[in-house]
Design a protein around this motif. Structure first.
Motif, PDB file in Angstrom:
ATOM      1  N   UNK A   1     -16.331  51.485 -23.045  1.00  0.00           N
ATOM      2  CA  UNK A   1     -17.095  50.799 -22.170  1.00  0.00           C
ATOM      3  C   UNK A   1     -17.296  49.440 -22.489  1.00  0.00           C
ATOM      4  N   UNK A   2     -17.073  49.100 -23.772  1.00  0.00           N
ATOM      5  CA  UNK A   2     -17.326  47.537 -24.125  1.00  0.00           C
ATOM      6  C   UNK A   2     -16.174  46.831 -23.373  1.00  0.00           C
ATOM      7  N   UNK A   3     -14.928  47.249 -23.393  1.00  0.00           N
ATOM      8  CA  UNK A   3     -13.894  46.609 -22.971  1.00  0.00           C
ATOM      9  C   UNK A   3     -14.131  46.546 -21.423  1.00  0.00           C
TER      10      UNK A   3
ATOM     11  N   UNK B   1     -14.580  42.814 -19.160  1.00  0.00           N
ATOM     12  CA  UNK B   1     -13.665  42.389 -18.105  1.00  0.00           C
ATOM     13  C   UNK B   1     -14.402  42.391 -16.794  1.00  0.00           C
ATOM     14  N   UNK B   2     -15.217  43.486 -16.708  1.00  0.00           N
ATOM     15  CA  UNK B   2     -15.898  43.383 -15.396  1.00  0.00           C
ATOM     16  C   UNK B   2     -17.470  43.661 -15.490  1.00  0.00           C
ATOM     17  N   UNK B   3     -18.081  42.587 -15.739  1.00  0.00           N
ATOM     18  CA  UNK B   3     -19.642  42.647 -16.069  1.00  0.00           C
ATOM     19  C   UNK B   3     -20.209  43.463 -15.169  1.00  0.00           C
ATOM     20  N   UNK B   4     -20.108  43.493 -13.784  1.00  0.00           N
ATOM     21  CA  UNK B   4     -20.863  44.203 -12.736  1.00  0.00           C
ATOM     22  C   UNK B   4     -20.311  45.511 -12.574  1.00  0.00           C
ATOM     23  N   UNK B   5     -19.182  46.103 -12.954  1.00  0.00           N
ATOM     24  CA  UNK B   5     -18.710  47.225 -12.580  1.00  0.00           C
ATOM     25  C   UNK B   5     -19.336  48.473 -13.022  1.00  0.00           C
TER      26      UNK B   5
ATOM     27  N   UNK C   1      -6.987  48.399 -14.949  1.00  0.00           N
ATOM     28  CA  UNK C   1      -7.209  47.857 -16.067  1.00  0.00           C
ATOM     29  C   UNK C   1      -6.953  48.901 -17.215  1.00  0.00           C
ATOM     30  N   UNK C   2      -7.531  49.814 -17.046  1.00  0.00           N
ATOM     31  CA  UNK C   2      -7.453  51.047 -18.056  1.00  0.00           C
ATOM     32  C   UNK C   2      -6.103  51.635 -18.007  1.00  0.00           C
TER      33      UNK C   2
END
Lengths: 165, 173
Positions: free
Chosen positions: B7-9, B13-17, B43-44
């Motif tokens: 979740x943190x990663x 990377x995507x602050x609004x996702x 990304x995952x």
């Protein structure tokens, strides 16, 4: 001169139905788990060939017995009807298993299953079971052979001879 | 790699996702905004080594109301799974970005989601029904689906009125 022990007196009906019931050619045609039991029936342990019913044909044009083995979905039902119509007369249908008899476990909630294959093709013998054991299918084949024995098989033939093609 | 680390990663990377966390059993799920799904999954896959798409399905929630597309990604490297959920408005012809360019396994799964629930995937190379017949009406796994009385002239329900037989498909009651 014909020796007396080489002459058999019989009727055309008897000879035709003898030939028909002892060389049933089923269509190679399985829809679900019942087809596994049908394959077992055809294999060496149960050996459908003993009853003159083992020549599974890969085309409906050479077959005269359709064993509807499995769930008849509405998508498949149209194809089954086509296959049945492609089979030459005389032809018979065995409905194998609860699904093709009356929808099986999909009888109430199944939006996609035909509730009995007899809604699209005429069925001669129904085989209960889910799936039926190979012995049950053998019994059904023997029952069908008894049924063919009492059918007046020459009527259709003479009719075909009278009618110009 | 724990759920919180993942979740943190993603958050970094995507602050609004990430729209929230669903505290479901046995695994928690991340609510991701639908438009960010392909980027987050890429990304995952590439950065966090989730090499496998385990499952993809669509769910109908008429009470919310919403359609939900659920993604299960598996990582053999980290020996873990992560569940992503994207909520869509519950309306006809709703669009969801496809991930077939990332996972080929998504091709048939997205077609099944389209066939059963009616979520359409943009960017899918072959967006048509996979299980039901091509001319089938409606989406069977929607909660408000009504089983048709007839399909191609064949009666569908177990009990039906013989007199009502017609060649009209669909709702002929």
């Amino acid at each position: 001169m014909i020796p007396s022990d080489s002459v058999v007196m019989t009727s055309v009906d008897e000879v035709l139905s003898w030939g028909r019931r002892n060389s049933l050619w089923p269509l190679t045609f399985g829809l679900a788990c019942c087809a596994i039991e049908m394959m077992a029936t055809g294999a060496s342990d149960y050996d459908l060939e003993r009853f003159g019913c083992g020549v599974f044909r890969a085309t409906p044009r050479q077959a005269d017995l359709m064993i509807v083995a499995g769930t008849v979905t509405l998508k498949m039902a149209t194809r089954i009807r086509t296959l049945y119509e492609q089979m030459p007369e005389p032809k018979w249908v065995i409905s194998m298993g609860s699904c093709s008899n009356k929808g099986g476990p999909y009888w109430h909630e199944g939006y996609h299953v035909l509730k009995g294959v007899d809604r699209i093709v005429p069925v001669d013998v129904y085989v209960p079971g889910c799936p039926p054991r190979p012995e049950t299918l053998l019994e059904a084949v023997m029952m069908l052979q008894k049924k063919i024995r009492v059918q007046q098989s020459s009527l259709g033939l003479l009719g075909a001879l009278r009618t110009p093609a | 790699m724990t759920f919180d680390e993942i979740q943190q990663k993603i958050q970094g990377k995507f602050p609004h996702a990430i729209q929230g966390v669903e505290d479901s059993k046995p695994d928690r799920a991340l609510k991701i905004s639908a438009s960010e799904i392909p980027a987050v999954i890429q990304f995952l896959r590439d950065e966090l080594k989730f090499e496998t798409l385990g499952d993809l399905c669509a769910v109908d929630y008429p009470a919310l109301p919403a359609f939900c597309v659920v993604y299960h990604l598996q990582s053999y490297t980290h020996k873990t799974v992560v569940c992503l959920k994207a909520y869509l408005p519950r309306e006809e012809g709703v669009q969801m970005p496809s991930i077939t360019s990332l996972f080929k396994a998504a091709n048939w799964l997205e077609r099944e989601a389209f066939d059963m629930v009616g979520v359409s995937f943009t960017g899918h190379p072959d967006m048509r029904r996979i299980l039901c017949p091509e001319d089938w009406q409606g989406y069977p796994l929607r909660k408000d689906y009504v089983t048709p009385d007839y399909y191609n002239g064949m009666p569908v329900p177990l009990f039906f009125e013989e007199s009502a037989v017609s060649d009209q498909g669909g709702h002929a009651s």
